[in-house]
Design a protein around this motif. Structure first.
Motif, mmCIF file in Angstrom:
data_model
loop_
_atom_site.group_PDB
_atom_site.id
_atom_site.type_symbol
_atom_site.label_atom_id
_atom_site.label_comp_id
_atom_site.label_asym_id
_atom_site.label_seq_id
_atom_site.Cartn_x
_atom_site.Cartn_y
_atom_site.Cartn_z
ATOM 1 N N THR A 84 38.321 39.600 43.456
ATOM 2 C CA THR A 84 38.431 38.705 44.607
ATOM 3 C C THR A 84 37.224 38.912 45.511
ATOM 4 O OG1 THR A 84 39.795 40.338 45.773
ATOM 5 C CG2 THR A 84 40.963 38.566 44.642
ATOM 6 N N SER A 85 36.778 37.827 46.110
ATOM 7 C CA SER A 85 35.684 37.891 47.073
ATOM 8 C C SER A 85 35.703 36.625 47.910
ATOM 9 C CB SER A 85 34.332 38.044 46.371
ATOM 10 O OG SER A 85 34.050 36.929 45.563
ATOM 11 N N THR A 86 35.007 36.656 49.032
ATOM 12 C CA THR A 86 34.921 35.509 49.920
ATOM 13 C C THR A 86 33.978 34.475 49.312
ATOM 14 O OG1 THR A 86 35.239 36.961 51.802
ATOM 15 C CG2 THR A 86 34.349 34.773 52.259
ATOM 16 N N GLY A 87 34.452 33.238 49.188
ATOM 17 C CA GLY A 87 33.609 32.145 48.725
ATOM 18 C C GLY A 87 33.539 31.949 47.222
ATOM 19 N N LEU A 88 34.152 32.827 46.424
ATOM 20 C CA LEU A 88 34.126 32.688 44.967
ATOM 21 C C LEU A 88 35.515 32.876 44.384
ATOM 22 C CD1 LEU A 88 30.961 34.845 44.136
ATOM 23 C CD2 LEU A 88 31.098 32.344 44.153
ATOM 24 N N THR A 89 35.828 32.082 43.368
ATOM 25 C CA THR A 89 37.067 32.254 42.608
ATOM 26 C C THR A 89 36.686 32.792 41.240
ATOM 27 O OG1 THR A 89 38.103 30.409 43.759
ATOM 28 C CG2 THR A 89 39.101 31.093 41.671
ATOM 29 N N TRP A 90 37.200 33.960 40.902
ATOM 30 C CA TRP A 90 36.842 34.635 39.657
ATOM 31 C C TRP A 90 37.860 34.310 38.585
ATOM 32 C CZ3 TRP A 90 32.228 36.831 39.273
ATOM 33 C CH2 TRP A 90 31.563 37.157 40.456
ATOM 34 N N VAL A 91 37.365 33.953 37.383
ATOM 35 C CA VAL A 91 38.208 33.616 36.239
ATOM 36 C C VAL A 91 37.855 34.559 35.092
ATOM 37 C CG1 VAL A 91 38.788 31.808 34.565
ATOM 38 C CG2 VAL A 91 38.297 31.194 36.940
ATOM 39 N N LEU A 92 38.860 35.161 34.479
ATOM 40 C CA LEU A 92 38.635 36.048 33.333
ATOM 41 C C LEU A 92 38.171 35.214 32.143
ATOM 42 C CD1 LEU A 92 38.919 38.904 32.030
ATOM 43 C CD2 LEU A 92 41.248 38.227 31.406
ATOM 44 N N GLY A 103 38.263 58.529 25.545
ATOM 45 C CA GLY A 103 39.513 57.783 25.672
ATOM 46 C C GLY A 103 39.320 56.330 25.291
ATOM 47 N N LEU A 104 39.930 55.459 26.056
ATOM 48 C CA LEU A 104 39.833 54.024 25.797
ATOM 49 C C LEU A 104 39.085 53.336 26.928
ATOM 50 C CD1 LEU A 104 43.403 53.208 24.469
ATOM 51 C CD2 LEU A 104 41.299 53.385 23.155
ATOM 52 N N GLN A 105 38.280 52.385 26.568
ATOM 53 C CA GLN A 105 37.501 51.645 27.555
ATOM 54 C C GLN A 105 37.787 50.159 27.384
ATOM 55 O OE1 GLN A 105 33.078 51.601 27.330
ATOM 56 N NE2 GLN A 105 33.253 52.915 29.132
ATOM 57 N N MET A 106 37.827 49.430 28.489
ATOM 58 C CA MET A 106 38.045 47.988 28.472
ATOM 59 C C MET A 106 36.824 47.329 29.099
ATOM 60 S SD MET A 106 40.268 45.476 27.852
ATOM 61 C CE MET A 106 41.879 46.256 27.816
ATOM 62 N N LEU A 107 36.225 46.374 28.381
ATOM 63 C CA LEU A 107 35.150 45.564 28.931
ATOM 64 C C LEU A 107 35.737 44.191 29.238
ATOM 65 C CD1 LEU A 107 32.226 44.765 29.620
ATOM 66 C CD2 LEU A 107 31.921 44.226 27.194
ATOM 67 N N SER A 108 35.630 43.765 30.485
ATOM 68 C CA SER A 108 36.152 42.465 30.907
ATOM 69 C C SER A 108 35.019 41.645 31.502
ATOM 70 C CB SER A 108 37.245 42.640 31.968
ATOM 71 O OG SER A 108 38.289 43.447 31.475
ATOM 72 N N LEU A 109 34.928 40.374 31.099
ATOM 73 C CA LEU A 109 33.917 39.459 31.623
ATOM 74 C C LEU A 109 34.594 38.378 32.454
ATOM 75 C CD1 LEU A 109 31.623 38.922 28.508
ATOM 76 C CD2 LEU A 109 31.221 40.405 30.465
#
Length: 182
Positions: A84-92, A103-109
């Motif tokens: 979340t941020s001001t002025g932007l809508t973030w979509v996965l 361990g385990l790592q997750m990469l999300s764009l």
């Protein structure tokens, strides 16, 4: 008189009895000039709290912003954050689990489109404390601004993973990328 008719027939631009068809016009399309700019990167190698705030991200008007976020846990499932941020809508866009030595790592764009110049920190909501997290924000200007939140600028996504600790993996393109799309 016959001479005048003969001259008219010779000089007439198209056959008598037929309308002259206009020459076909080929439309011209201005090419997009896509430019890439790194906006911000950072991370926390100790512990990322359930909500971690990044440094300032300043984006130009009509630019596509891609956020790459990695989270890591020793055991269990690494979190897919929300942004979340001001002025932007973030979509996965997509995420991928990777096995690492710790361990385990997750990469999300994620993607967002700024309609006007904006400058704000970004909150990463992780849901639970993670052992490690990193982030990087990259801006693409000159992209297709149609769609919502940058959807018109992204033609395709594709993913894969390598097995057994390999450090390389080739992901083939799904389609040809056209002007204005990445």
């Amino acid at each position: 008189m016959y001479l005048i008719i003969l001259l008219l027939l010779l000089l007439w631009p198209f056959p008598l009895g037929h309308a002259q068809e206009p020459e076909p016009q080929i439309p011209t399309v201005e090419p997009f000039a896509i430019a890439v700019n790194s906006l911000s990167q950072g991370g926390d190698s100790a512990n990322c709290d359930s909500t971690t705030v990044t440094g300032n991200v300043a984006a130009s008007a009509n630019s596509l912003i891609i956020a790459a976020v990695t989270t890591e846990v020793g055991t269990g499932t690494a979190a897919i954050p929300s942004l979340t941020s001001t002025g932007l809508t973030w979509v996965l866009i997509d995420s991928q689990v990777c096995s690492v030595t710790t361990g385990l790592q997750m990469l999300s764009l994620f993607r967002a489109m700024s309609s006007s110049a904006t400058s704000s920190t970004v909150a990463l909501t992780l849901g639970a404390t993670q052992a490690n997290c990193t982030w990087s924000f990259v801006e693409f200007t000159g992209v297709d601004t149609s769609g919502t939140n940058g959807s018109g600028a992204i033609v395709q996504t594709n993913k894969g993973s390598s097995a057994g600790g390999s450090t390389t993996y080739t992901i083939p393109a799904l389609t040809t990328i056209t002007t204005g799309n990445i």
